[in-house]
Each structure stands twice: as structure tokens, then as C-alpha cells.
Design a protein around this motif. Structure first.
Motif, PDB file in Angstrom:
ATOM      1  N   ASP A  89       0.838  -1.195   0.000  1.00  0.00           N
ATOM      2  CA  ASP A  89       0.000   0.000   0.000  1.00  0.00           C
ATOM      3  C   ASP A  89       0.880   1.255   0.000  1.00  0.00           C
ATOM      4  O   ASP A  89       0.389   2.360   0.075  1.00  0.00           O
ATOM      5  CB  ASP A  89      -0.952   0.006   1.194  1.00  0.00           C
ATOM      6  CG  ASP A  89      -0.232  -0.001   2.536  1.00  0.00           C
ATOM      7  OD1 ASP A  89       1.022   0.075   2.578  1.00  0.00           O
ATOM      8  OD2 ASP A  89      -0.935  -0.102   3.560  1.00  0.00           O
TER       9      ASP A  89
ATOM     10  N   LYS B 100       1.666  -2.564  -6.580  1.00  0.00           N
ATOM     11  CA  LYS B 100       1.110  -1.365  -5.945  1.00  0.00           C
ATOM     12  C   LYS B 100      -0.409  -1.534  -5.931  1.00  0.00           C
ATOM     13  O   LYS B 100      -1.059  -1.452  -6.967  1.00  0.00           O
ATOM     14  CB  LYS B 100       1.508  -0.112  -6.719  1.00  0.00           C
ATOM     15  CG  LYS B 100       3.003   0.154  -6.688  1.00  0.00           C
ATOM     16  CD  LYS B 100       3.342   1.390  -7.508  1.00  0.00           C
ATOM     17  CE  LYS B 100       4.823   1.717  -7.441  1.00  0.00           C
ATOM     18  NZ  LYS B 100       5.135   2.931  -8.242  1.00  0.00           N
TER      19      LYS B 100
ATOM     20  N   GLN C  36      -3.768  -0.338  -5.472  1.00  0.00           N
ATOM     21  CA  GLN C  36      -4.567   0.885  -5.389  1.00  0.00           C
ATOM     22  C   GLN C  36      -5.875   0.675  -4.637  1.00  0.00           C
ATOM     23  O   GLN C  36      -6.545   1.643  -4.306  1.00  0.00           O
ATOM     24  CB  GLN C  36      -4.844   1.438  -6.785  1.00  0.00           C
ATOM     25  CG  GLN C  36      -3.614   2.001  -7.439  1.00  0.00           C
ATOM     26  CD  GLN C  36      -3.906   2.651  -8.775  1.00  0.00           C
ATOM     27  OE1 GLN C  36      -4.866   2.310  -9.466  1.00  0.00           O
ATOM     28  NE2 GLN C  36      -3.047   3.582  -9.161  1.00  0.00           N
TER      29      GLN C  36
ATOM     30  N   ARG D 107      -3.526   5.154  -2.961  1.00  0.00           N
ATOM     31  CA  ARG D 107      -3.160   5.724  -4.264  1.00  0.00           C
ATOM     32  C   ARG D 107      -1.852   6.505  -4.168  1.00  0.00           C
ATOM     33  O   ARG D 107      -1.359   7.003  -5.159  1.00  0.00           O
ATOM     34  CB  ARG D 107      -4.269   6.627  -4.787  1.00  0.00           C
ATOM     35  CG  ARG D 107      -5.485   5.838  -5.211  1.00  0.00           C
ATOM     36  CD  ARG D 107      -6.358   6.683  -6.113  1.00  0.00           C
ATOM     37  NE  ARG D 107      -7.330   5.870  -6.791  1.00  0.00           N
ATOM     38  CZ  ARG D 107      -7.159   5.361  -8.005  1.00  0.00           C
ATOM     39  NH1 ARG D 107      -6.056   5.560  -8.650  1.00  0.00           N
ATOM     40  NH2 ARG D 107      -8.107   4.661  -8.567  1.00  0.00           N
TER      41      ARG D 107
ATOM     42  N   THR E 267       0.815  -2.257 -11.151  1.00  0.00           N
ATOM     43  CA  THR E 267      -0.197  -1.496 -10.427  1.00  0.00           C
ATOM     44  C   THR E 267      -1.525  -2.214 -10.535  1.00  0.00           C
ATOM     45  O   THR E 267      -2.045  -2.411 -11.625  1.00  0.00           O
ATOM     46  CB  THR E 267      -0.316  -0.069 -10.985  1.00  0.00           C
ATOM     47  OG1 THR E 267       0.964   0.577 -10.857  1.00  0.00           O
ATOM     48  CG2 THR E 267      -1.362   0.729 -10.234  1.00  0.00           C
TER      49      THR E 267
ATOM     50  N   GLU F 113      -7.943  -0.177  -8.472  1.00  0.00           N
ATOM     51  CA  GLU F 113      -8.893  -0.162  -7.369  1.00  0.00           C
ATOM     52  C   GLU F 113     -10.256  -0.650  -7.856  1.00  0.00           C
ATOM     53  O   GLU F 113     -10.711  -0.279  -8.930  1.00  0.00           O
ATOM     54  CB  GLU F 113      -9.025   1.260  -6.824  1.00  0.00           C
ATOM     55  CG  GLU F 113     -10.026   1.396  -5.706  1.00  0.00           C
ATOM     56  CD  GLU F 113     -10.155   2.839  -5.220  1.00  0.00           C
ATOM     57  OE1 GLU F 113     -10.736   3.022  -4.149  1.00  0.00           O
ATOM     58  OE2 GLU F 113      -9.678   3.756  -5.914  1.00  0.00           O
TER      59      GLU F 113
END
Length: 187
Positions: A41, A67, A69, A73, A96, A99
């Protein structure tokens, strides 16, 4: 492929297991590629854990940092860290993970559903609305595309149509294939 999902606080136990079994050298001898996935995070604990993971010398593990999201962020702390620079120097990759809408994620979590079930259950008390199922499906497709971008995480048998077989096993494989297809094999 073997995937092991460990909690963040398991680093010491994992380190002891790796040392006591010499699994890194064994994997190298057996031609097995090991990949360490670190889902982050971007916060202090996560970056500190990555620093400990990357402090080990050698190149026995490939490293991929995800990463997430869905949790944050802001990855500026990670991006500015010595651990992130070490990751890049070692040829590590970053991915990434997008979300998913928070309300949809909480429903899926509350129901204890898999993403497959969330997408495919259209009736009953655990069913998401049509738009929630659509959001979940799109998120899953985007997440899979993001993970595919890392490229080397799947076994070679899934990346290519041919299976790589050690030479001493080729004749055995040919015999198995001929038995399955009823074709004679020259040995």
C-alpha cells in the motif's frame, strides 16, 4: 506453479524455513524459477518489509512489487525508498493493481465470495446488482491484464504452447505422447 500467500509478519519464519531447507539453491539446481510478489500500500510497514526482503544477497529470487490501489493511491514513500531503487537495480518489476469500487469490494468481502462468484451469482442474498457484477468483471479483467504485464510470473507451460522437458526425459515424454495418440515412436 506453487503460490504461497503469507501475511506481512511472516518474514522471519519464511527466512528460517528458506535457510533450513536451502530451498533457493535447490530451486536453482532443479531449474525452478522463484518469484517473490510483494503487495504494497506504499506505507511505512510495507516499505520496511520490502527493505528486509531485498536485503538478502543474491539473485535466487525474482521480485515483483504490486502497488495495490485498492489500499492506497499514494506510493511516494515507496517510490522514494532505497528498497525501491534496489528493486529496480536487481531487475525487479512493478505492477499497479487497480482499485475496485469500495462498496463492491466490501460486499464481496462481507459475503466471503470469490470474484468468480461475485461476477456469476445473479440470484440470492449474496448476489450483487447487475452494475456491481459488471464493475467486478471489468476490475478482474484489468487486474489480470496488470498482472500479465509482469510477464514472467506464470510457468513456462502456460506462456508457451510447448513444454520444456530435460533431455533425459524426452524419450519418456515421446513414448507417453505416442501412447496417447497411438503413433509409433522411434527411439
Amino acid at each position: 506453479m506453487v503460490l504461497v500467500d503469507l501475511p506481512a509478519q511472516s518474514h522471519r519464519a519464511l527466512e528460517r524455513w528458506i535457510e533450513s531447507t536451502d530451498v533457493l539453491n535447490y530451486a536453482r539446481e532443479m531449474g525452478v524459477q522463484l518469484v517473490s510478489w510483494h503487495v504494497t500500500d506504499g506505507g511505512f510497514d510495507s516499505v520496511s518489509h520490502l527493505e528486509r526482503v531485498l536485503a538478502a544477497p543474491g539473485d535466487a529470487l525474482q521480485h515483483i512489487v504490486v502497488k495495490n490501489q485498492g489500499r492506497s493511491r499514494d506510493f511516494s514513500q515507496l517510490d522514494a525508498s532505497p528498497a525501491y531503487q534496489r528493486l529496480l537495480e536487481r531487475g525487479g518489476q512493478t505492477v499497479t493493481l487497480p482499485e475496485l469500487d469500495a462498496s463492491v469490494m466490501y460486499k464481496i468481502d462481507r459475503f466471503g465470495s470469490s470474484f468468480w462468484a461475485a461476477i456469476n451469482t445473479s440470484e440470492g442474498p449474496q448476489a450483487l446488482s447487475v452494475l456491481e457484477r459488471r464493475r467486478s468483471k471489468l476490475w478482474l479483467e484489468r487486474a489480470q491484464a496488470a498482472l500479465e504485464a509482469a510477464g514472467n510470473w506464470r510457468p513456462a507451460t502456460e506462456r508457451a504452447s510447448a513444454v520444456v522437458v530435460p533431455q533425459h526425459l524426452e524419450s519418456a515424454q515421446q513414448q507417453l505422447e505416442s501412447t496417447a495418440s497411438n503413433e509409433p515412436v522411434a527411439t
